[in-house]
Design an enzyme around this catalytic site. Structure first.
Site, short mmCIF file in Angstrom:
data_model
loop_
_atom_site.label_atom_id
_atom_site.label_comp_id
_atom_site.label_asym_id
_atom_site.label_seq_id
_atom_site.Cartn_x
_atom_site.Cartn_y
_atom_site.Cartn_z
N TYR A 45 0.77 -1.16 0.06
CA TYR A 45 0.01 0.09 0.01
C TYR A 45 0.79 1.28 -0.16
O TYR A 45 0.27 2.37 0.02
CB TYR A 45 -0.94 -0.04 1.24
CG TYR A 45 -1.84 -0.88 1.20
CD1 TYR A 45 -3.03 -1.38 0.36
CD2 TYR A 45 -1.66 -2.03 2.22
CE1 TYR A 45 -3.86 -2.32 0.39
CE2 TYR A 45 -2.52 -3.06 2.43
CZ TYR A 45 -3.65 -3.30 1.44
OH TYR A 45 -4.56 -4.32 1.53
N HIS A 57 -4.22 6.65 -1.38
CA HIS A 57 -4.87 6.40 -0.15
C HIS A 57 -3.82 6.61 1.17
O HIS A 57 -4.25 6.91 2.20
CB HIS A 57 -5.60 5.30 0.31
CG HIS A 57 -6.87 5.29 0.94
ND1 HIS A 57 -7.69 6.34 0.94
CD2 HIS A 57 -7.50 4.29 1.74
CE1 HIS A 57 -8.57 6.09 1.81
NE2 HIS A 57 -8.71 4.99 2.24
N TYR A 105 -4.86 -0.56 9.86
CA TYR A 105 -5.54 -0.24 8.71
C TYR A 105 -6.42 0.89 8.83
O TYR A 105 -6.89 1.40 9.74
CB TYR A 105 -6.23 -1.39 8.40
CG TYR A 105 -5.32 -2.43 7.70
CD1 TYR A 105 -4.88 -2.62 6.53
CD2 TYR A 105 -4.86 -3.62 8.82
CE1 TYR A 105 -3.87 -3.63 6.03
CE2 TYR A 105 -3.76 -4.43 8.26
CZ TYR A 105 -3.31 -4.50 7.05
OH TYR A 105 -2.34 -5.33 6.55
N ASN A 155 -9.45 1.86 8.24
CA ASN A 155 -10.99 1.83 8.71
C ASN A 155 -11.03 1.92 10.15
O ASN A 155 -11.98 2.14 10.78
CB ASN A 155 -11.68 0.53 8.53
CG ASN A 155 -11.85 0.57 6.74
OD1 ASN A 155 -11.50 1.47 5.86
ND2 ASN A 155 -12.89 -0.26 6.53
N ASP A 194 -5.88 11.76 2.77
CA ASP A 194 -6.30 11.93 1.24
C ASP A 194 -7.87 12.63 1.03
O ASP A 194 -8.49 12.28 1.86
CB ASP A 194 -5.99 10.81 0.54
CG ASP A 194 -7.08 9.51 1.03
OD1 ASP A 194 -7.01 9.16 2.36
OD2 ASP A 194 -7.85 9.04 0.22
N ASN A 231 -13.24 6.66 5.34
CA ASN A 231 -13.36 5.70 6.64
C ASN A 231 -12.40 6.05 7.95
O ASN A 231 -12.65 5.67 8.82
CB ASN A 231 -13.26 4.31 5.99
CG ASN A 231 -14.38 3.79 5.16
OD1 ASN A 231 -15.33 4.12 5.51
ND2 ASN A 231 -13.94 3.06 4.11
#
Length: 238
Positions: free
Chosen positions: A14, A19, A64, A66, A91, A112
């Site tokens: 990632y 993001h 993560y 969320n 972002d 989120n």
């Protein structure tokens, strides 16, 4: 003390995602001389340092996106801070790529990471919103945010991240207008123009005052019953 939390997802897969621009921004801040190497605490990678004499904790939650609020909320409570002491860098789909905005509070806009911060920290934290642009189609949003920045994005991305670090003092001191101008210049945009002050509305006048001001002298009747009455009331006496 301030907490500056970059939002993103952990893991090398990632690392280059749009993001993860929040992670990229705090990485740039961590390279400032006053900050310690990354360590792990509060379910996050953290680095402690100082900016203009203010103690600052940089955070990259490893929960993560969320669940970002679990990590930031834990640190906030540990240091007995309030949401006003938190700056989240994230972002923003609703801003063109390279455009930046900063605000305190507000809605999460479907993000989120912000949803999680709202739930665990409250809503009154500052948000540095870094535009990544919108793909133009709702169906393509997921792939857009979890896709890597293109090579063409380097022309604004790297100068933006460097400028955030170079102007960290303005971020900590909440000198938002100056910061926005610096970041705009770094990405080749014109400085943000200040909104012109609204012109003051003229003070309302009472009906009597308006009547007095607008009344115009009228020609008195020279003949007829009214003329005779006025002569008797105001005329000179012989």
């Amino acid at each position: 003390m301030k907490i500056i939390a970059g939002l993103g997802n952990p893991g090398t897969q990632y690392a280059g995602n749009r993001h993860n621009i929040g992670f990229m921004a705090v990485d740039a801040l961590q390279r400032l001389p006053s900050f310690a190497p990354w360590s792990k605490k509060f379910k996050a990678e953290i680095s402690e340092g100082e900016i203009v004499g203010e103690k600052v904790l940089l955070m990259k939650p490893q929960t993560y996106m969320n669940l970002s609020g679990e990590s930031v909320g834990e640190a906030m409570r540990f240091f007995k801070l309030t949401p006003a002491d938190i700056i989240a860098i994230h972002d923003e789909l609703d801003l063109p790529a390279g455009r930046v905005r900063i605000k305190t509070g507000g809605g999460h806009g479907g993000h989120n990471g912000l949803k999680s911060l709202d739930a665990h920290c409250g809503k009154d934290y500052r948000r540095l919103r870094l535009g990544i642009g919108h793909p133009g189609d709702k169906e393509r949003v997921h792939g857009h945010v979890l896709g890597d920045f293109a090579k063409a994005d380097r022309v604004w991305l790297e100068p933006l991240l460097d400028a955030i670090a170079d102007n960290a003092a303005m971020l900590v001191k909440a000198e938002d207008s100056q910061l926005m101008n610096k970041l705009a210049l770094a990405t080749g945009r014109k400085p943000e123009a200040e909104k012109p002050a609204k012109a003051a509305k003229p003070t309302a006048q009472s009906h009597i005052h308006q009547a007095r001001n607008s009344a115009q002298p009228k020609k008195l009747p020279e003949t007829g019953p009214m003329a005779e009455m006025l002569k008797r009331m105001f005329g000179k006496k012989d």
